[in-house]
Design an enzyme around this catalytic site. Structure first.
Site, PDB file in Angstrom:
ATOM      1  N   GLY A   1     -11.728  26.641 -19.850  1.00  0.00           N
ATOM      2  CA  GLY A   1     -11.760  25.354 -19.141  1.00  0.00           C
ATOM      3  C   GLY A   1     -12.124  25.572 -17.681  1.00  0.00           C
ATOM      4  O   GLY A   1     -11.545  26.431 -17.023  1.00  0.00           O
TER       5      GLY A   1
ATOM      6  N   ARG B   1     -16.075  27.906 -24.378  1.00  0.00           N
ATOM      7  CA  ARG B   1     -15.037  28.590 -25.160  1.00  0.00           C
ATOM      8  C   ARG B   1     -15.795  29.180 -26.347  1.00  0.00           C
ATOM      9  O   ARG B   1     -16.395  28.444 -27.121  1.00  0.00           O
ATOM     10  CB  ARG B   1     -13.975  27.603 -25.636  1.00  0.00           C
TER      11      ARG B   1
ATOM     12  N   ASP C   1      -6.091  32.921 -19.786  1.00  0.00           N
ATOM     13  CA  ASP C   1      -5.649  34.047 -20.623  1.00  0.00           C
ATOM     14  C   ASP C   1      -6.630  34.404 -21.742  1.00  0.00           C
ATOM     15  O   ASP C   1      -6.821  35.584 -22.043  1.00  0.00           O
ATOM     16  CB  ASP C   1      -4.216  33.852 -21.137  1.00  0.00           C
TER      17      ASP C   1
ATOM     18  N   THR D   1      -7.699  28.416 -13.681  1.00  0.00           N
ATOM     19  CA  THR D   1      -7.305  27.407 -14.662  1.00  0.00           C
ATOM     20  C   THR D   1      -6.448  26.367 -13.972  1.00  0.00           C
ATOM     21  O   THR D   1      -5.628  26.728 -13.111  1.00  0.00           O
ATOM     22  CB  THR D   1      -6.521  27.995 -15.859  1.00  0.00           C
TER      23      THR D   1
ATOM     24  N   ASP E   1      -4.085  24.869 -15.279  1.00  0.00           N
ATOM     25  CA  ASP E   1      -2.744  24.848 -15.877  1.00  0.00           C
ATOM     26  C   ASP E   1      -1.682  25.615 -15.081  1.00  0.00           C
ATOM     27  O   ASP E   1      -0.497  25.418 -15.300  1.00  0.00           O
ATOM     28  CB  ASP E   1      -2.794  25.438 -17.293  1.00  0.00           C
TER      29      ASP E   1
ATOM     30  N   ASP F   1      -0.675  28.529 -15.494  1.00  0.00           N
ATOM     31  CA  ASP F   1       0.248  29.165 -16.433  1.00  0.00           C
ATOM     32  C   ASP F   1       0.048  30.681 -16.532  1.00  0.00           C
ATOM     33  O   ASP F   1       0.411  31.279 -17.544  1.00  0.00           O
ATOM     34  CB  ASP F   1       0.094  28.522 -17.824  1.00  0.00           C
TER      35      ASP F   1
ATOM     36  N   GLY G   1      -2.058  19.993 -19.955  1.00  0.00           N
ATOM     37  CA  GLY G   1      -1.095  21.084 -20.132  1.00  0.00           C
ATOM     38  C   GLY G   1      -0.693  21.170 -21.593  1.00  0.00           C
ATOM     39  O   GLY G   1       0.262  20.532 -22.015  1.00  0.00           O
ATOM     40  N   ARG G   2      -1.501  21.924 -22.354  1.00  0.00           N
ATOM     41  CA  ARG G   2      -1.223  22.086 -23.788  1.00  0.00           C
ATOM     42  C   ARG G   2       0.054  22.858 -24.011  1.00  0.00           C
ATOM     43  O   ARG G   2       0.854  22.546 -24.870  1.00  0.00           O
ATOM     44  CB  ARG G   2      -2.378  22.870 -24.433  1.00  0.00           C
TER      45      ARG G   2
HETATM   46  O1  F6P Z   1      -6.695  25.076 -19.980  1.00  0.00           O
HETATM   47  C1  F6P Z   1      -7.148  24.029 -19.211  1.00  0.00           C
HETATM   48  C2  F6P Z   1      -7.128  22.732 -19.995  1.00  0.00           C
HETATM   49  O2  F6P Z   1      -7.607  21.720 -19.134  1.00  0.00           O
HETATM   50  C3  F6P Z   1      -5.792  22.345 -20.605  1.00  0.00           C
HETATM   51  O3  F6P Z   1      -4.899  21.748 -19.691  1.00  0.00           O
HETATM   52  C4  F6P Z   1      -6.231  21.404 -21.681  1.00  0.00           C
HETATM   53  O4  F6P Z   1      -5.273  21.350 -22.704  1.00  0.00           O
HETATM   54  C5  F6P Z   1      -7.503  22.049 -22.170  1.00  0.00           C
HETATM   55  O5  F6P Z   1      -8.001  22.815 -21.104  1.00  0.00           O
HETATM   56  C6  F6P Z   1      -8.563  21.081 -22.629  1.00  0.00           C
HETATM   57  O6  F6P Z   1      -9.652  21.812 -23.077  1.00  0.00           O
HETATM   58  P1  F6P Z   1     -11.073  21.210 -23.472  1.00  0.00           P
HETATM   59  O7  F6P Z   1     -11.753  20.758 -22.206  1.00  0.00           O
HETATM   60  O8  F6P Z   1     -11.781  22.333 -24.130  1.00  0.00           O
HETATM   61  O9  F6P Z   1     -10.803  20.050 -24.364  1.00  0.00           O
END
Ligand code: F6P
Length: 327
Positions: A14, A75, A106, A129, A131, A133, A174-175
Site C-alpha cells: 500500500g 501487491r 511487512d 505504511t 498503518d 504497525d 487498519g486491517r
Molecule cells: O496497509 C495499508 C492499508 O491501507 C491498510 O490500512 C488497508 O487495510 C489496506 O492497505 C488496503 O489495501 P488495498 O489498497 O490493497 O485495498
C-alpha cells in the site's frame, strides 16, 4: 562485504504519503556517494517483468511534496513463488544491481529477506505504511499524514452529526492495527473507539452507545478500525438497525477508506522520510543488510527484517483508557 556499485530502489504494498520524499533522499544520497541507482517500477511486479529505470538527481526533483509514489506500487502474487523471485533476481543482475532499498511494510520486507537469502542481494528496508504497525520504529512514513486526514474528516463529520443529533460510525483504515483509529479517535474527540487489538462485543458496544445517547448528547461518534471483530462500520450498522432499541436513534456510517492514503505528506512525514531515506543508503554503505532503518526516540536504529515482520508493534493501552475518561 560485497562492494556496492549500483542500488535498486522500489516502493511496494500500500502506498503511503512520504514515499516520494523517501525516494528522493535515497536516490540523492546514493548518487552523492558515487553509487548508481536503478528505479524499479511497481514493486516486485516490475522487478519480475524487468520494468527498470535509471535514476538521476533530477528524476526526483519536485516530488518531496507529492503523495503516492512516482515509482508506483503493487501487491505481487507472482513474487511469492521461487520462480518469480528467480526471474526478479535475473533482471536485477542484468542491470548490475548489487543491493536494494525497499520502501514498504511487512510483506515488502518478507520479500526483501527472501531475495537476500536466495540470491545474495544486500537489502535494507524503509518503513512506509499508513498503518504504523511496524516494530522497530516509533512511526512509519505516511502514518502522520493519514492520521491528520482522518482527524480532519472526523471534524467535518462532527459538524453535521451535531446539527442533526446523529450517531455516526466512522470507519478508518487498519486491517490488523488500530493506531490510526486510536489516535484519530482521541484527537477527534470520538466517544468510542473500536480496534482490532481488543475484543469488541456487540452487547457492550450497544450499551455504551445507548448510555452516551441518552445522556442528552448532541452527537456521538464511534471510530471503528476496518479490522475490528464486528466487521467494521457496516457490520455494526447492520446489528444496530436490527435492534428495536436503536429505532429512535438516527444513525449514519462513513467509511474514510483510501482518502487516508492520498494527499500531500505532512511536515513530519517529509522529514521522517528524508531522514530514513538517507539512513538506508548509509546502512548499506556501512555493510548492513537484512535490516530496517527506523527512528526510535529520535535516533536512527537498525532492526533485523525478520524481527520486523516476526513481531507485532503494540498499541498504547493507556491511550485507549483515555477515551472513557474524555467522552
Ligand atoms: O496497509 C495499508 C492499508 O491501507 C491498510 O490500512 C488497508 O487495510 C489496506 O492497505 C488496503 O489495501 P488495498 O489498497 O490493497 O485495498
Amino acid at each position: 562485504m560485497q562492494d556496492i556499485q549500483r542500488i535498486g530502489v522500489f516502493t511496494s504494498g500500500g502506498d503511503a504519503p512520504g514515499m516520494n520524499a523517501c525516494l528522493r533522499a535515497i536516490v540523492r544520497t546514493a548518487l552523492t556517494n558515487g553509487l548508481e541507482v536503478t528505479g524499479i517500477r511497481r514493486g516486485y511486479e516490475g522487478m519480475i517483468e524487468g520494468d527498470l529505470v535509471e535514476m538521476e538527481r533530477r528524476s526526483v526533483s519536485n516530488i518531496v511534496q507529492l503523495g503516492g509514489t512516482i515509482l508506483k506500487s503493487a501487491r505481487s502474487e507472482a513474487f511469492m513463488s521461487e520462480e518469480g523471485r528467480q526471474q526478479a533476481a535475473e533482471h536485477l543482475r542484468e542491470n548490475g544491481v548489487d543491493a536494494l532499498v525497499a520502501v514498504g511494510g511487512d510483506g515488502t520486507f518478507r520479500g526483501a529477506s527472501k531475495l537476500k537469502e536466495e540470491h545474495g542481494f544486500a537489502v535494507v528496508g524503509c518503513p512506509g505504511t499508513i498503518d504504523n504497525d511496524l516494530y522497530g520504529t516509533d512511526q512509519t512514513i505516511g502514518y502522520d499524514t493519514a492520521l491528520n486526514t482522518a482527524i480532519e474528516n472526523i471534524d467535518r463529520i462532527r459538524d453535521t452529526a451535531d446539527a442533526h443529533n446523529r450517531l455516526f460510525l466512522v470507519e478508518v483504515m487498519g486491517r490488523d492495527a488500530g493506531f490510526i483509529a486510536l489516535n484519530c479517535g482521541i484527537g477527534g474527540g470520538a466517544e468510542l473507539i473500536l480496534i482490532p487489538e481488543t475484543i469488541t462485543e456487540m452487547d457492550v458496544v450497544k450499551e455504551r452507545i445507548l448510555s452516551l445517547m441518552s445522556a442528552q448528547r448532541r452527537s456521538t461518534i464511534v471510530v471503528v478500525a476496518e479490522g475490528d471483530d464486528l466487521g467494521g462500520a457496516q457490520g455494526i450498522e447492520r446489528a444496530l438497525r436490527d435492534d428495536p432499541e436503536f429505532s429512535d436513534i438516527e444513525l449514519r456510517s462513513a467509511i474514510l477508506g483510501h482518502t487516508q492514503r492520498g494527499g500531500a505528506p505532512t511536515a513530519g512525514d517529509r522529514v521522517l522520510a528524508s531522514r530514513l531515506g538517507v539512513a538506508s543508503v548509509e546502512a548499506l554503505l556501512d555493510g548492513h543488510s537484512d535490516v530496517m532503518v527506523g527512528l526510535v526516540n529520535e535516533e536512527v536504529k537498525l532492526t533485523p527484517l525478520p524481527n520486523v515482520y516476526g513481531r507485532r508493534k503494540s498499541i498504547d493501552y493507556d491511550l485507549l483508557k483515555l477515551t472513557q475518561i474524555l467522552s
